[in-house]
Design an enzyme around this catalytic site. Sequence first.
Site, PDB file in Angstrom:
ATOM      1  N   VAL A 122       1.095  -3.543   4.164  1.00 37.02           N
ATOM      2  CA  VAL A 122       0.987  -4.822   4.890  1.00 37.02           C
ATOM      3  C   VAL A 122       2.265  -5.655   4.883  1.00 37.02           C
ATOM      4  CG1 VAL A 122      -1.508  -5.176   4.766  1.00 37.02           C
ATOM      5  CG2 VAL A 122      -0.066  -5.944   2.887  1.00 37.02           C
ATOM      6  N   TYR A 141      -3.042  -2.843 -10.397  1.00 35.09           N
ATOM      7  CA  TYR A 141      -2.852  -2.408  -9.002  1.00 35.09           C
ATOM      8  C   TYR A 141      -2.038  -3.450  -8.223  1.00 35.09           C
ATOM      9  CZ  TYR A 141      -4.213  -2.266  -4.068  1.00 35.09           C
ATOM     10  OH  TYR A 141      -4.194  -2.300  -2.695  1.00 35.09           O
ATOM     11  N   TYR A 180      -3.991   3.581   7.852  1.00 35.79           N
ATOM     12  CA  TYR A 180      -5.204   2.764   8.016  1.00 35.79           C
ATOM     13  C   TYR A 180      -6.163   3.501   8.958  1.00 35.79           C
ATOM     14  CZ  TYR A 180      -2.234  -0.647   5.698  1.00 35.79           C
ATOM     15  OH  TYR A 180      -1.413  -1.269   4.804  1.00 35.79           O
ATOM     16  N   LYS A 226       0.340   3.507  -2.852  1.00 32.84           N
ATOM     17  CA  LYS A 226      -0.894   4.280  -3.083  1.00 32.84           C
ATOM     18  C   LYS A 226      -0.686   5.792  -3.189  1.00 32.84           C
ATOM     19  CE  LYS A 226      -3.934   0.741  -1.085  1.00 32.84           C
ATOM     20  NZ  LYS A 226      -4.612   0.289   0.143  1.00 32.84           N
ATOM     21  N   SER A 281       0.797  -1.241   0.000  1.00 36.34           N
ATOM     22  CA  SER A 281       0.000   0.000   0.000  1.00 36.34           C
ATOM     23  C   SER A 281       0.818   1.273   0.000  1.00 36.34           C
ATOM     24  CB  SER A 281      -0.919   0.027   1.219  1.00 36.34           C
ATOM     25  OG  SER A 281      -2.087  -0.685   0.929  1.00 36.34           O
TER      26      SER A 281
HETATM   27  N1  GLU Z   1      -1.922  -5.331  -2.213  1.00 35.89           N
HETATM   28  C1  GLU Z   1      -2.481  -5.261  -0.901  1.00 35.89           C
HETATM   29  C2  GLU Z   1      -3.985  -5.411  -0.964  1.00 35.89           C
HETATM   30  O1  GLU Z   1      -4.604  -4.818  -1.764  1.00 35.89           O
HETATM   31  C3  GLU Z   1      -2.079  -3.971  -0.249  1.00 35.89           C
HETATM   32  C4  GLU Z   1      -2.654  -3.827   1.111  1.00 35.89           C
HETATM   33  C5  GLU Z   1      -1.893  -2.928   2.031  1.00 35.89           C
HETATM   34  O2  GLU Z   1      -0.661  -2.854   2.002  1.00 35.89           O
HETATM   35  O3  GLU Z   1      -2.575  -2.251   2.809  1.00 35.89           O
HETATM   36  O4  GLU Z   1      -4.563  -6.157  -0.241  1.00 35.89           O
END
Ligand code: GLU
Length: 427
Positions: free
Chosen positions: A260, A190, A242, A67, A64
Amino acid sequence: MRSMIPDYLAEVLHDCAADASGAVADYIPELARADPDQLAVALATVDGHVYAVGDHDVPFSIQSISKPFAYALALTDHGFDAVLAKVGVEPSGEAFNELSLESGTGRPLNPMINAGALTTYTLIGSVGLDDDERFERARGALSAFAGRELVVDEAVYASESQTSFRNRALAYILRAQDIVPDPDAAVAGYTRMCSLQVTARDLALMAATFANNGIQPLTGERLVGPDVVRQVLSVMTTCGMYDAAGDWVSTVGIPAKSGVSGGIIGALPGQLGVATFSPRLDAHGNSVRGVELCNRLSRDMGLHMMEVPPPARSVMRASRSIDLPEGRAARIYALQGVVTFTGAERVVSTVVAEDPWEDTVVLDLARVHTINDVARRMLLELVRRLAGDDRRVVLVDPEEVLPDPDAGDGVRPEVVQVLDGDPVGGA
Ligand code: GLU
């Protein structure tokens, strides 16, 4: 002599190492194979100095943390209006993989949750790009942020692709709302972007590019504009950690994003980028020791963004009167540093309060580093008003920090490199 910074970072790393609480993410099977004891911290200043200790060269998937960069690219490639029409900027207060959509518009609440990031991914690159070209735009740009070519961890990509039922469900609902054009392509692209391999050192430089207003500190390349950086850092501040964003902002106080796989980045505008890596996560999904490391760095190094010295106090270096050669007198206001609204206000209020009797008023800008737009307008208006009071106004501006000083109404102050007859000039 050796710098004290790596020694300090090693000490902080040592102090945080013992905490073995939390658990490695396992909903993506490949992530469960990570060595939970890995630990790294890296700092990159906006001048391009990088300090890294621990497992700072160990590659892991960015997840993430991609992002905010995807959001920056979407804003750059499609413009604010097009992106904001599809993704909001409100914290969801819910888990990253919830379907948090705004009632009425159906927009994902923000670009830091999966629904938002699936959408911003589709807005990377120009409209006509095919799937490979869009991914290449994302990979190439994230590589430019890191300052080296990033590659996909194919094992992580395959593992997540086999288990990404929830992201596919999100993408299909977004398709039904007309938010993403092709849900399968959105999930594939993604997920591939989330599988790009980075190190803590890479992440510190990527964050430092945001801290450096969009210019990569080592390559000097401008990757995104200041308006994009402001938008991305704002959303990182409110939505980056988060559903623990409030706790993070009040304790660490640095715009941040976690992932994550155990990484966290923080970007402190004008100062530095920081990155930590430790795979065990807390109940929010944030790295346990990463949060602890960032807490400690923020506290020890005074990095909280709400803890800033008042720059206005130091803008006015001196106010003094001198006799000029031709028998005239001048009042010199010597400024220094970075002049923004409050600094310019201090100059204006000093001039108003002193109401100088001298026929010449000098603004000495020799020690000024930058003047922002509002301060420039205020200083020029000050010049115009002084001229209206029949004062001769002189700018000492050897570095042209106030270029083209047109004060309006036909008023242009004299601009000199040094002031003749000033015994202290430039001191
Ligand atoms: N590729 C992971 C997902 O979409 C990223 C989640 C994350 O790092 O928060 O579940």
